[in-house]
Design an enzyme around this catalytic site. Sequence first.
Site, PDB file in Angstrom:
ATOM      1  N   SER A  61       5.378   1.738   0.520  1.00  0.00           N
ATOM      2  CA  SER A  61       6.198   2.422  -0.463  1.00  0.00           C
ATOM      3  C   SER A  61       6.866   1.576  -1.494  1.00  0.00           C
ATOM      4  CB  SER A  61       7.047   3.278   0.325  1.00  0.00           C
ATOM      5  OG  SER A  61       6.377   4.456   0.589  1.00  0.00           O
ATOM      6  N   LYS A 115       7.145   2.505  -4.815  1.00  0.00           N
ATOM      7  CA  LYS A 115       8.054   3.337  -5.671  1.00  0.00           C
ATOM      8  C   LYS A 115       9.043   2.737  -6.414  1.00  0.00           C
ATOM      9  CE  LYS A 115       7.640   7.211  -2.205  1.00  0.00           C
ATOM     10  NZ  LYS A 115       7.193   6.347  -0.640  1.00  0.00           N
ATOM     11  N   SER A 153      12.419   7.150   0.539  1.00  0.00           N
ATOM     12  CA  SER A 153      11.197   7.206   0.497  1.00  0.00           C
ATOM     13  C   SER A 153      10.430   8.441   0.340  1.00  0.00           C
ATOM     14  CB  SER A 153      10.602   6.160   1.294  1.00  0.00           C
ATOM     15  OG  SER A 153       9.541   5.225   0.862  1.00  0.00           O
TER      16      SER A 153
END
Length: 202
Positions: free
Chosen positions: A6, A9, A63
């Site tokens: 993640s 992101k 997240s």
Amino acid sequence: VTPIASLTKLMTAIVTLDAGLALDELIAIDMDDLDYLKGTTSRLRMGTELPRREMLRLALMSSENRAASSLARTYPGGTAAFVGAMNAKAASLGMSNTRYADPTGLSAQNVSTANELAVLVAAAAEYPQIRDFSTTGSHYVEVQATGQLLGFNNTNNLVKNAQWDIKLSKTGYIREAGKCLVMLATIASKPFVIVLLDSAGK
């Protein structure tokens, strides 16, 4: 070169903000935002509508995979165009070992290096919203249709620790990547970028 989970992101946020799309536009979670790859769950149920700003905040802070997916899906040209823009931005930053296959980081094909993630952190830190949203300790969103309040927490507990001066933060985990963390923090009055990849424990 290793999977980055993640941490992806951060680039999702950069591409979203670079597009200049209306941050108060409502986006609804739909079938395409469900995680068929890893089977992760989410409290953002099908049909949940939130402003693009809140989807961005939840993607960075807690997240939220469905939130990140919705940002890419509602981009001009859809998710494929969005992933293309992620890779183009990486190339423009000189991140030659970095590849993106999806906007969430659930794909192990999203890869980078510690050095190039430090470049990404520096680039992301230029955006006030990314600094703000990624270091918010906790946040409530109101689901438009029902008025229900949903509480979310930051995946990095250190942002709530007064002894740390954290300017930007993002965590990540998938089995292939291990536990990942990037932070921009002020230590002894100097800015430090910290990149941890494939780490274990807390």
